[in-house]
Design a protein around this motif. Sequence first.
Motif, mmCIF file in Angstrom:
data_model
loop_
_atom_site.group_PDB
_atom_site.id
_atom_site.type_symbol
_atom_site.label_atom_id
_atom_site.label_comp_id
_atom_site.label_asym_id
_atom_site.label_seq_id
_atom_site.Cartn_x
_atom_site.Cartn_y
_atom_site.Cartn_z
ATOM 1 N N CYS A 145 -7.015 -6.439 6.837
ATOM 2 C CA CYS A 145 -5.767 -6.065 6.222
ATOM 3 C C CYS A 145 -4.684 -5.624 7.247
ATOM 4 C CB CYS A 145 -6.268 -4.843 5.607
ATOM 5 S SG CYS A 145 -4.692 -4.366 4.512
ATOM 6 N N ASN A 147 -1.516 -4.215 5.315
ATOM 7 C CA ASN A 147 -1.461 -3.360 4.916
ATOM 8 C C ASN A 147 -0.925 -2.223 5.318
ATOM 9 O OD1 ASN A 147 0.422 -5.091 2.656
ATOM 10 N ND2 ASN A 147 -2.241 -5.213 1.876
ATOM 11 N N PHE A 148 -1.732 -1.836 6.452
ATOM 12 C CA PHE A 148 -1.127 -0.734 7.002
ATOM 13 C C PHE A 148 -0.754 0.917 6.089
ATOM 14 C CE2 PHE A 148 -0.940 -3.350 9.987
ATOM 15 C CZ PHE A 148 -2.115 -2.835 11.262
ATOM 16 N N CYS A 149 -1.402 1.109 4.711
ATOM 17 C CA CYS A 149 -1.089 2.118 3.825
ATOM 18 C C CYS A 149 -1.742 3.636 4.943
ATOM 19 C CB CYS A 149 -2.253 2.267 2.925
ATOM 20 S SG CYS A 149 -2.018 0.526 1.949
ATOM 21 N N TYR A 151 -2.568 6.428 5.336
ATOM 22 C CA TYR A 151 -4.296 6.653 5.334
ATOM 23 C C TYR A 151 -5.495 6.217 5.241
ATOM 24 C CZ TYR A 151 -3.836 4.168 0.931
ATOM 25 O OH TYR A 151 -4.336 3.405 0.153
ATOM 26 N N CYS A 152 -5.479 4.878 5.637
ATOM 27 C CA CYS A 152 -6.220 3.678 5.711
ATOM 28 C C CYS A 152 -6.441 3.619 7.215
ATOM 29 C CB CYS A 152 -6.222 2.340 4.446
ATOM 30 S SG CYS A 152 -7.292 1.768 4.856
ATOM 31 N N GLN A 189 -9.732 -7.561 0.902
ATOM 32 C CA GLN A 189 -8.876 -6.154 0.957
ATOM 33 C C GLN A 189 -7.992 -6.560 0.265
ATOM 34 O OE1 GLN A 189 -10.167 -4.260 2.430
ATOM 35 N NE2 GLN A 189 -12.061 -4.715 3.405
HETATM 36 FE FE1 SF4 Z 1 -5.345 -1.831 3.571
HETATM 37 FE FE2 SF4 Z 1 -6.389 -1.599 1.070
HETATM 38 FE FE3 SF4 Z 1 -6.110 0.405 3.730
HETATM 39 FE FE4 SF4 Z 1 -4.079 -0.522 2.404
HETATM 40 S S1 SF4 Z 1 -6.002 0.622 1.335
HETATM 41 S S2 SF4 Z 1 -4.553 -0.624 4.589
HETATM 42 S S3 SF4 Z 1 -4.598 -2.752 1.315
HETATM 43 S S4 SF4 Z 1 -7.416 -1.813 3.238
#
Ligand code: SF4
Length: 456
Positions: A145, A147-149, A151-152, A189
């Motif tokens: 992924c 996107n680098f949210c 929290y993730c 993802q």
């Molecule tokens: Fe990627 Fe989903 Fe994690 Fe966001 S929550 S970084 S979209 S895997």
Amino acid sequence: MNVYDSERIASLMRSEGYEAAGGIENADLVVINTCTIRAKAEQKVYSLLGRLSAIKRKRPGLIIAVGGCIAQQEGRAMINRVPAVDIVFGTHAVGRFPRLMRQVERTGRRLVDIDMQDVIDEIGCAGKFQANRPVSAFVTIMQGCDNFCTYCVVPYVRGREMSRTPEAVLDEVRFLVSEGVREVTLLGQNVNSYGQKENYPAFSELLARVNQVDGLKRIRFTTSHPKDLSDQLIDSFQKLDKLCSHIHLPVQSGSDRILKRMNRRYTRDDYLRKVEKLRRAVPDIAITSDFIVGFPGETEDDFQQSLQLIREVEYDSLFAFQYSDRPNAPAAKFSEKLDESQISDRLQDLLALQEKNTYEKNKKLVGAVQPVLVEGYSKKGGDSDSEVPAQWTGRTSSHKIVNFTPNMDENSRYEDLTGKMVNLIIEKAFSHSLIGRIEPSGTIPLGSKGENNYAA
Ligand code: SF4
Ligand code: 5AD
């Protein structure tokens, strides 16, 4: 995703001549496939490794391997911490696992392989050697992924986003269908950005191609990032007869302030507009979501905005997670952490609200006729040796579980309905399942027109 990876590992080992042991007591090899999405995953893995170490002391020949996200994250530290572990293999090393095994068997030396690659690990069909294949199977279409949210942990432990070729995906779907699979769930993802980097056809085009596979009855996919949910994908729900009327669209929070801190890159309004478009295209589409409760800095007002969003969208169901720090994820360093008891109170409130919504949604289906793909039986009748199923189980297009009692034929026999589509009249609703009765018109033959007419 992890279920799929576990099946890939099992398939690879079956092709090397290994068989399922049925229990740790008889096993020569134990592979733990780990995931860090859920809280306390690390503790759970180390405590399982403690129990396995005790078994290994009695049976030194036992080989212990750890794969997946925690293996990727811990690497050599895991080997150093638990002397009983023989192999630590990361998220990009699944295809190399049989080779690692042979090396350990030959040399007796412990190995760590957490190398990441910039090409997708294409090992052919997962589940090639799987016994008792279920009616519904997963097919990974991409990994990683970008996107680098905040929290993730996924971008750190699964690496950058990479897509499989459309041909590889279609080959796998065709193979699975030839083995009796009737429903596939395409996994990634963020499936909406499928193939963008590689210049492959868009996700909606991939869906259109999968839709043409003969013998396949249903298509699902997960997960869609709301920021990338395209109009073409929304159109696919109208155009493709096999695509189920359900979308999992994780929102995470109903507060713009929190969405920004999460780096989700959409606002509450953007999200609501997409929901509206989906409902305009397919009025009875089921929408489900993920919420994180207690993100650092979440005020009572932010939380109330999440509850309000749940009321507005009227989700069919949702998953809610208590925020917890993940190693490497930026939010772990954010200030204003909430205390556990406050987070858990909020979680209870949110779940109670959704429980009511889910039940209300299910109740609305009572009296309706729903095409259901039968997955198997949920209970056998009479004594425990009985071969006669008392209750069959399957899912509606909207992904709701329906249990029903089969009809007997004129010879007082039950037809095996596994993998068949049946029309059920919904008779009763619970909060997590439905009870149905077979419509007099009975099962829907494969290839008939009504077969995939889900958008009733
Ligand atoms: Fe990627 Fe989903 Fe994690 Fe966001 S929550 S970084 S979209 S895997
Ligand atoms: N804390 C709590 N929940 C999390 N999720 C991902 N990371 C975290 C975290 N650090 C949840 C998100 C995601 C789901 C798979 O797991 O809601 O959509």
